[in-house]
Design a protein around this motif. Structure first.
Motif, PDB file in Angstrom:
ATOM      1  N   MET A   1     -53.767  -4.494  16.695  1.00 50.77           N
ATOM      2  CA  MET A   1     -53.454  -5.200  15.200  1.00 50.77           C
ATOM      3  C   MET A   1     -53.630  -6.879  15.510  1.00 50.77           C
ATOM      4  SD  MET A   1     -49.741  -3.830  14.041  1.00 50.77           S
ATOM      5  CE  MET A   1     -49.332  -5.213  13.562  1.00 50.77           C
ATOM      6  N   LYS A   2     -53.923  -7.508  14.830  1.00 49.78           N
ATOM      7  CA  LYS A   2     -53.787  -9.133  14.551  1.00 49.78           C
ATOM      8  C   LYS A   2     -53.077 -10.068  14.765  1.00 49.78           C
ATOM      9  CE  LYS A   2     -57.256 -12.709  12.975  1.00 49.78           C
ATOM     10  NZ  LYS A   2     -58.454 -12.975  12.165  1.00 49.78           N
ATOM     11  N   SER A  26     -54.803  -8.774  19.029  1.00 47.96           N
ATOM     12  CA  SER A  26     -55.031  -9.666  19.230  1.00 47.96           C
ATOM     13  C   SER A  26     -54.361 -10.992  18.618  1.00 47.96           C
ATOM     14  CB  SER A  26     -56.594  -9.699  18.084  1.00 47.96           C
ATOM     15  OG  SER A  26     -56.861 -11.250  18.018  1.00 47.96           O
ATOM     16  N   VAL A  27     -53.830 -11.665  19.992  1.00 42.47           N
ATOM     17  CA  VAL A  27     -53.151 -12.918  19.311  1.00 42.47           C
ATOM     18  C   VAL A  27     -53.771 -14.025  19.356  1.00 42.47           C
ATOM     19  CG1 VAL A  27     -50.629 -14.188  19.898  1.00 42.47           C
ATOM     20  CG2 VAL A  27     -51.270 -11.596  20.530  1.00 42.47           C
ATOM     21  N   THR A  28     -53.552 -14.990  18.054  1.00 42.52           N
ATOM     22  CA  THR A  28     -53.524 -16.336  17.864  1.00 42.52           C
ATOM     23  C   THR A  28     -52.177 -17.123  17.893  1.00 42.52           C
ATOM     24  OG1 THR A  28     -55.423 -15.722  16.107  1.00 42.52           O
ATOM     25  CG2 THR A  28     -54.827 -18.050  15.692  1.00 42.52           C
ATOM     26  N   GLY A  51     -52.739 -26.640  12.092  1.00 40.82           N
ATOM     27  CA  GLY A  51     -53.170 -25.644  12.749  1.00 40.82           C
ATOM     28  C   GLY A  51     -53.572 -24.454  11.708  1.00 40.82           C
ATOM     29  N   LEU A  52     -52.274 -24.507  10.775  1.00 40.88           N
ATOM     30  CA  LEU A  52     -53.434 -23.260  10.397  1.00 40.88           C
ATOM     31  C   LEU A  52     -54.064 -23.758   9.217  1.00 40.88           C
ATOM     32  CD1 LEU A  52     -48.840 -22.799   8.279  1.00 40.88           C
ATOM     33  CD2 LEU A  52     -50.656 -21.444   9.637  1.00 40.88           C
ATOM     34  N   ARG A  53     -54.181 -25.168   8.032  1.00 35.38           N
ATOM     35  CA  ARG A  53     -55.479 -25.638   8.458  1.00 35.38           C
ATOM     36  C   ARG A  53     -57.395 -24.547   8.442  1.00 35.38           C
ATOM     37  NH1 ARG A  53     -59.520 -28.909   8.322  1.00 35.38           N
ATOM     38  NH2 ARG A  53     -58.869 -29.678  10.530  1.00 35.38           N
ATOM     39  N   ARG A  54     -56.438 -24.819   9.873  1.00 37.66           N
ATOM     40  CA  ARG A  54     -57.854 -25.101  10.932  1.00 37.66           C
ATOM     41  C   ARG A  54     -58.407 -23.086  10.883  1.00 37.66           C
ATOM     42  NH1 ARG A  54     -56.463 -27.295  16.721  1.00 37.66           N
ATOM     43  NH2 ARG A  54     -58.697 -25.916  17.039  1.00 37.66           N
ATOM     44  N   LEU A  55     -57.727 -22.320  10.515  1.00 40.66           N
ATOM     45  CA  LEU A  55     -57.370 -21.229  10.158  1.00 40.66           C
ATOM     46  C   LEU A  55     -58.173 -20.679   9.294  1.00 40.66           C
ATOM     47  CD1 LEU A  55     -53.987 -19.242  11.276  1.00 40.66           C
ATOM     48  CD2 LEU A  55     -56.040 -19.543  12.704  1.00 40.66           C
ATOM     49  N   GLY A  56     -58.544 -21.160   8.078  1.00 39.33           N
ATOM     50  CA  GLY A  56     -59.367 -21.089   7.474  1.00 39.33           C
ATOM     51  C   GLY A  56     -58.700 -19.663   6.732  1.00 39.33           C
ATOM     52  N   GLY A  57     -57.717 -19.411   6.001  1.00 36.60           N
ATOM     53  CA  GLY A  57     -57.923 -18.511   5.577  1.00 36.60           C
ATOM     54  C   GLY A  57     -57.466 -17.203   6.316  1.00 36.60           C
ATOM     55  N   ASP A  58     -57.980 -17.015   7.720  1.00 38.24           N
ATOM     56  CA  ASP A  58     -58.051 -15.564   7.974  1.00 38.24           C
ATOM     57  C   ASP A  58     -56.616 -14.807   8.067  1.00 38.24           C
ATOM     58  OD1 ASP A  58     -60.150 -16.883   9.673  1.00 38.24           O
ATOM     59  OD2 ASP A  58     -59.081 -17.141  11.962  1.00 38.24           O
ATOM     60  N   LYS A  59     -57.691 -13.151   7.962  1.00 36.48           N
ATOM     61  CA  LYS A  59     -56.187 -12.944   8.290  1.00 36.48           C
ATOM     62  C   LYS A  59     -55.338 -12.126   9.431  1.00 36.48           C
ATOM     63  CE  LYS A  59     -58.870 -10.887   3.891  1.00 36.48           C
ATOM     64  NZ  LYS A  59     -59.775  -9.305   2.797  1.00 36.48           N
ATOM     65  N   PHE A  60     -55.127 -11.696   9.353  1.00 33.93           N
ATOM     66  CA  PHE A  60     -53.441 -11.279  10.293  1.00 33.93           C
ATOM     67  C   PHE A  60     -52.946  -9.845   9.214  1.00 33.93           C
ATOM     68  CE2 PHE A  60     -54.144 -15.897  10.991  1.00 33.93           C
ATOM     69  CZ  PHE A  60     -54.673 -15.846  12.448  1.00 33.93           C
ATOM     70  N   ASP A  61     -52.224  -9.196  10.486  1.00 25.75           N
ATOM     71  CA  ASP A  61     -51.335  -8.370  10.121  1.00 25.75           C
ATOM     72  C   ASP A  61     -50.314  -8.531  10.638  1.00 25.75           C
ATOM     73  OD1 ASP A  61     -53.158  -5.751  10.320  1.00 25.75           O
ATOM     74  OD2 ASP A  61     -53.315  -6.422  11.815  1.00 25.75           O
ATOM     75  N   GLY A  84     -49.772 -10.792   6.239  1.00 20.92           N
ATOM     76  CA  GLY A  84     -49.497  -9.984   6.936  1.00 20.92           C
ATOM     77  C   GLY A  84     -48.179  -9.670   6.320  1.00 20.92           C
ATOM     78  N   ALA A  85     -47.467  -9.298   7.802  1.00 23.79           N
ATOM     79  CA  ALA A  85     -45.981  -8.983   7.797  1.00 23.79           C
ATOM     80  C   ALA A  85     -45.668 -10.144   8.168  1.00 23.79           C
ATOM     81  CB  ALA A  85     -45.819  -7.870   8.283  1.00 23.79           C
ATOM     82  N   TYR A  86     -44.677 -10.886   7.596  1.00 18.32           N
ATOM     83  CA  TYR A  86     -44.508 -12.337   7.742  1.00 18.32           C
ATOM     84  C   TYR A  86     -43.015 -12.535   8.267  1.00 18.32           C
ATOM     85  CZ  TYR A  86     -42.252 -17.233   7.783  1.00 18.32           C
ATOM     86  OH  TYR A  86     -41.517 -18.536   7.477  1.00 18.32           O
ATOM     87  N   VAL A  87     -42.800 -12.971   9.367  1.00 19.15           N
ATOM     88  CA  VAL A  87     -41.593 -12.457  10.084  1.00 19.15           C
ATOM     89  C   VAL A  87     -41.048 -13.885   9.999  1.00 19.15           C
ATOM     90  CG1 VAL A  87     -39.642 -11.776  11.527  1.00 19.15           C
ATOM     91  CG2 VAL A  87     -41.685 -10.911  11.178  1.00 19.15           C
ATOM     92  N   LEU A  88     -39.620 -15.195   9.813  1.00 21.54           N
ATOM     93  CA  LEU A  88     -39.418 -16.044   9.760  1.00 21.54           C
ATOM     94  C   LEU A  88     -38.154 -16.025  10.999  1.00 21.54           C
ATOM     95  CD1 LEU A  88     -38.592 -19.763   8.747  1.00 21.54           C
ATOM     96  CD2 LEU A  88     -36.980 -17.997   7.014  1.00 21.54           C
TER      97      LEU A  88
END
Length: 318
Positions: A1-2, A26-28, A51-61, A84-88
């Motif tokens: 999983m990413k 795979s961890v970012t 950091g989120l801007r630099r991700l440029g719309g990447d997809k995560f699980d 993907g699945a967001y956990v706050l």
């Protein structure tokens, strides 16, 4: 999983990152502290917005957000990445905002009398978390896989909040330690390694509940916690019981800084992560002694000097 971890270079965030790596995910990581990033991950150094801007719309699980303290923080994630699945990551202290709620309920009403009882720093922290929780639940209502995980106090390697060191510093100088109201109140503290492992086992298997919590079934009286810390430091403890009412008159700064005297036991719910995953957290009696014996003890503070003066005036000395 990413996996994306926002704020993953200290304490629980770092423990989770290491657990994810051990499972070959795979961890970012987005963090200001790139020097703490383990090898084998992509680390984007800077504040969360950059950091989120630099991700440029990447997809995560899955995305784990440890540093969302206002309504803007989760909105940035929802707008800039495929999360993907967001956990706050939130706090079980949210129950302090409404006097009758349970640890897995959304905060619908904030009671003024409950807020007034909180320290201003705690109050502002919880109001910020409440704003982030509400945005997360709004995203969920729109069909997004967004979930809240409320955590109790967690301690582990690299504990940076100062809670553990508060007691280590006082035990190290050999003088008596003030125990507020006898230290009979119960604190529910979990080990970061346990929390990281249960999160790793959990996601994304259980998206059906909007709010989860990770309280241990049993807490530990604060005076027993201090005893475990002393044992780990190979020191004798000397506790002096002073009521909170008396300290409010004699040394209110102590109540403002003592980290556990306000803790009260909170009942685990049907949305308890440890119970759901059939994983029992390790009791502090197993891990806290080892943790307390690690690292350098901070020097005596000005507050500690005031405590010692108070204790001397009351007839207590070394």
């Amino acid at each position: 999983m990413k996996i994306l971890v926002i704020g993953g270079t200290r304490l629980l965030g770092l423990a989770l990152v290491r657990a994810l790596l051990a499972e070959r995910h795979s961890v970012t990581v987005v963090s200001r502290r790139a020097e703490n990033c383990p090898e084998g991950i992509e680390c984007l150094q800077g504040d969360r917005q950059e950091g989120l801007r630099r991700l440029g719309g990447d997809k995560f699980d899955a995305t784990f957000d440890f540093i969302a303290y206002d309504s803007l923080a989760p909105r940035q994630v929802f707008a800039k990445v495929h999360y993907g699945a967001y956990v706050l990551i939130s706090s079980t202290w949210m129950v302090r905002m409404s006097c009758a709620m349970t640890a897995d309920q959304a905060v619908t009403t904030v009671e003024d009398r409950c807020l007034d009882a909180l320290h201003p720093i705690t109050r502002n922290y919880l109001l910020g978390k409440l704003a982030a929780e509400r945005v997360t639940l709004e995203e969920r209502a729109k069909g997004g896989d967004a979930t809240i995980l409320r955590l109790p106090i967690f301690w582990g390697a690299g504990e940076h909040t100062g809670r553990l060191n508060f007691y280590r510093q006082r035990l190290a100088d050999g003088s008596p330690v003030i125990c507020v109201d006898g230290g009979h109140n119960v604190a529910q503290i979990v080990w970061t390694e346990n929390v990281a492992r249960v999160i790793l086992a959990w996601k994304p298997r259980a998206p059906e509940r909007p709010v989860w919590e990770a309280l241990p079934e049993e807490g530990t009286p604060v005076r027993e916690i201090i005893a475990l810390i002393a044992r780990g430091m190979h020191l004798q403890q000397s506790l002096v019981d002073i009521s909170s009412r008396r300290l409010e008159n004699l040394l209110p700064e102590y109540l403002e800084n003592e980290p556990l005297w306000r803790e009260r036991e909170i009942a685990p719910t049907e949305s308890n992560l440890f119970l759901f995953m059939k994983m029992r957290p390790t009791p502090p009696s197993v891990w806290l002694c080892d943790l307390a014996g690690q690292g350098t003890v901070p020097p005596v503070s000005l507050l500690r000097q005031s405590e010692l003066s108070l204790l001397e005036s009351m007839g207590y000395d070394q």
